[in-house]
Design an enzyme around this catalytic site. Structure first.
Site, PDB file in Angstrom:
ATOM      1  N   HIS A   1       0.829  -1.216   0.000  1.00 56.88           N
ATOM      2  CA  HIS A   1       0.000   0.000   0.000  1.00 56.88           C
ATOM      3  C   HIS A   1       0.863   1.266   0.000  1.00 56.88           C
ATOM      4  O   HIS A   1       0.429   2.322   0.475  1.00 56.88           O
ATOM      5  CB  HIS A   1      -0.955   0.041   1.200  1.00 56.88           C
ATOM      6  CG  HIS A   1      -1.866  -1.132   1.306  1.00 56.88           C
ATOM      7  ND1 HIS A   1      -3.109  -1.174   0.713  1.00 56.88           N
ATOM      8  CD2 HIS A   1      -1.706  -2.341   1.921  1.00 56.88           C
ATOM      9  CE1 HIS A   1      -3.679  -2.342   0.963  1.00 56.88           C
ATOM     10  NE2 HIS A   1      -2.846  -3.067   1.693  1.00 56.88           N
TER      11      HIS A   1
ATOM     12  N   SER B   1      15.890  19.026 -16.692  1.00 57.95           N
ATOM     13  CA  SER B   1      15.040  20.209 -16.661  1.00 57.95           C
ATOM     14  C   SER B   1      15.641  21.325 -17.488  1.00 57.95           C
ATOM     15  O   SER B   1      16.867  21.482 -17.541  1.00 57.95           O
ATOM     16  CB  SER B   1      14.851  20.682 -15.213  1.00 57.95           C
ATOM     17  OG  SER B   1      14.154  21.905 -15.172  1.00 57.95           O
TER      18      SER B   1
ATOM     19  N   LYS C   1      19.162  18.856 -12.233  1.00 59.90           N
ATOM     20  CA  LYS C   1      18.088  17.878 -12.078  1.00 59.90           C
ATOM     21  C   LYS C   1      18.259  16.758 -13.106  1.00 59.90           C
ATOM     22  O   LYS C   1      18.513  17.014 -14.282  1.00 59.90           O
ATOM     23  CB  LYS C   1      16.733  18.550 -12.272  1.00 59.90           C
ATOM     24  CG  LYS C   1      15.535  17.709 -11.850  1.00 59.90           C
ATOM     25  CD  LYS C   1      14.260  18.572 -11.871  1.00 59.90           C
ATOM     26  CE  LYS C   1      13.082  17.820 -11.278  1.00 59.90           C
ATOM     27  NZ  LYS C   1      12.650  16.690 -12.112  1.00 59.90           N
TER      28      LYS C   1
ATOM     29  N   GLU D   1      10.357   6.155 -17.525  1.00 62.78           N
ATOM     30  CA  GLU D   1       9.252   6.973 -18.022  1.00 62.78           C
ATOM     31  C   GLU D   1       8.900   6.605 -19.454  1.00 62.78           C
ATOM     32  O   GLU D   1       7.715   6.461 -19.811  1.00 62.78           O
ATOM     33  CB  GLU D   1       9.614   8.458 -17.929  1.00 62.78           C
ATOM     34  CG  GLU D   1       9.628   8.990 -16.506  1.00 62.78           C
ATOM     35  CD  GLU D   1      10.119  10.421 -16.405  1.00 62.78           C
ATOM     36  OE1 GLU D   1      10.043  10.991 -15.304  1.00 62.78           O
ATOM     37  OE2 GLU D   1      10.589  10.979 -17.418  1.00 62.78           O
TER      38      GLU D   1
END
Length: 462
Positions: free
Chosen positions: A183, A313, A319, A326
């Site tokens: 969970h 980014s 970053k 993805e």
């Protein structure tokens, strides 16, 4: 294509065709009629058409229905089509007539034109290249041939590569113990090896599902001709074509016993698409787990660091994003969407013919290609090179109050809940909390709560 034109004609009359086009009137009519997506049929599908036309010419030669010179000319031209050298001359849109007749005639015309260019001027696209055939059996055959070859040559090796990469990485990480999660909440500890081996099992099961569906995909409709009766085809034509296609490829093809089913349904394609969808779901699970484990580096889980592949980014310097997981998740979404299209396409079997064949072919082949490519990328650009943040793993483990679960059989559930709540509320370890609330010694607690032992079922599980 040239801006100059020549005049071609078919049974409906004359029309202009680009001067340097290898195709003829029927292809041009399809180009004119279907300016819909700009998407041509896939390379693997055109390859399959070339192989089929070569196999059909060889079969007709074997059966004494075609002259040697004619067969040789068709076979040579068909191999050129299969090679990819003339793909620019296959402009017919995916969204065309549902039988794929336009693509079949596109191939017939290109082969006849190539044969004529080589000196065989008597080769006719219908009478010779299409001898013993119909679009209604050629296109279903092309779906099965192209998908089978792509699975054998691309997808299955890619799945093997990912599974072996996962197993190898798991072998390196046997001692890396981390907090398990159910969970998305802290649970009992596991090892990174256990997580990676679970992913490998998913991939191996996915491969097994594909292999289980292959016997129906390698069965071919060729020989059914227009409606399944085999009209205009020699009784031995179907078997001969399957034999020649097997010798031309890496797959052992067979003729489908029931040609009526072969023409009217696409159940084998729907079945295979479902197996590909299952692999896509497995890849999504893996991609999302990697993204969560890589999250941070400071405010996330930070358990692993995926290879830094590109700046993440355009505005935030330094970053770095988990780009391979993805991309994999997007591939999975596309494959799942393709499966929905293929399922709807499979429902379009009206009486003796399915009339969504081109879109079934396009989506099935795209799913195979996308999965094969993304699976390899995941292995080589994400799994192989990620590093483990041992400090993050150990810090989370030492503060995980759920470790108290291992004490259930000693102190009971209620006392265990009190230990966990105290540890969580005061920010202390489970050992410190249990020392305060139970009669167990520190030595006993350290033994009972050893995270490494707990990944093997605890003391009772040894």
């Amino acid at each position: 294509m040239s801006t100059k034109y020549r005049i071609e004609k078919d049974s409906m009359g004359e029309l202009q065709v680009p001067e340097d086009a290898l195709y003829g009137a029927q292809t041009q009519r399809a180009v004119n009629n279907f300016p819909i997506s700009g998407l041509p049929m896939p390379r693997s599908f055109i390859r399959a058409l070339g192989l089929i036309k070569s196999a059909c010419a060889s079969a007709n030669l074997d059966l004494g229905l075609m002259q040697q010179a004619t067969a040789d000319a068709i076979i040579a031209a068909a191999k050129t089509v299969a090679s990819g050298d003339v793909d620019a001359h296959f402009p017919v849109d995916v969204f065309q007539t549902g039988s794929g007749t336009s693509s079949n005639m596109n191939c017939n015309e290109v082969i006849a034109h190539l044969a004529a260019s080589a000196g065989a001027s008597d080769v006719h696209p219908n009478d010779h290249v299409n001898m013993g055939q119909s679009s209604n059996d050629v296109i279903p055959t092309a779906i099965h041939v192209s998908a089978s070859i792509e699975i054998a040559e691309q997808l299955l090796p890619a799945l093997d590569h990912l599974a072996s990469t996962l197993r190898s990485k798991a072998g390196e990480l046997e001692g890396a113990v981390k907090t398990g999660r159910t969970h998305l909440m802290d649970a009992m500890p596991v090892t990174l090896a256990q997580e990676l081996n679970a992913w490998a099992t998913q991939i191996e099961n996915g491969k097994a599902r594909v292999l289980a569906a292959m016997p129906r995909l390698v069965e071919l409709a060729q020989g059914g001709t227009a409606v399944g009766t085999g009209i205009n085809a020699h009784p031995d034509f179907a078997v001969k074509v399957a034999e020649h296609l097997s010798s031309l490829s890496s797959v052992a093809f067979v003729t489908k016993p029931d040609k009526f089913e072969a023409l009217s349904s696409q159940d084998a394609a729907v079945e295979m698409s479902g197996q590909l969808k299952t692999i896509a779901v497995s890849m999504t699970k893996m991609a999302n787990d990697l993204r969560w484990m890589n999250s941070g580096p400071l405010a996330g889980l930070g358990e692993i660091a995926l290879p830094a592949l590109q700046p993440g980014s355009s505005i935030m310097p330094g970053k770095v994003n988990p780009v391979i997981p993805e991309a994999t998740a997007m591939v999975a979404a596309q494959v799942i969407g393709n499966d929905a299209t293929i399922t709807i396409g499979g429902q379009a079997g009206n009486f003796q013919l399915n009339v969504m064949l081109p879109v079934i072919a396009y989506n099935l082949l795209q799913s195979i290609s996308l999965l094969a490519n993304s699976v390899r990328l995941m292995a080589d650009s994400a799994i192989k090179g990620f590093s483990v943040n041992d400090d993050a793993l150990n810090n989370a483990l030492s503060r995980n109050p759920i470790l108290v679960t291992a004490l259930n059989s000693v102190i009971g559930y209620e006392k265990g809940a009190a230990v966990a709540k105290k540890a969580y509320a005061e920010g202390i370890t489970v050992v410190e909390s249990a020392l305060a609330l139970t009669d167990l010694s520190e030595e006993e607690l350290l033994k009972l709560l050893d995270p490494a032992l707990l990944t093997k079922g605890g003391i009772q599980g040894l």
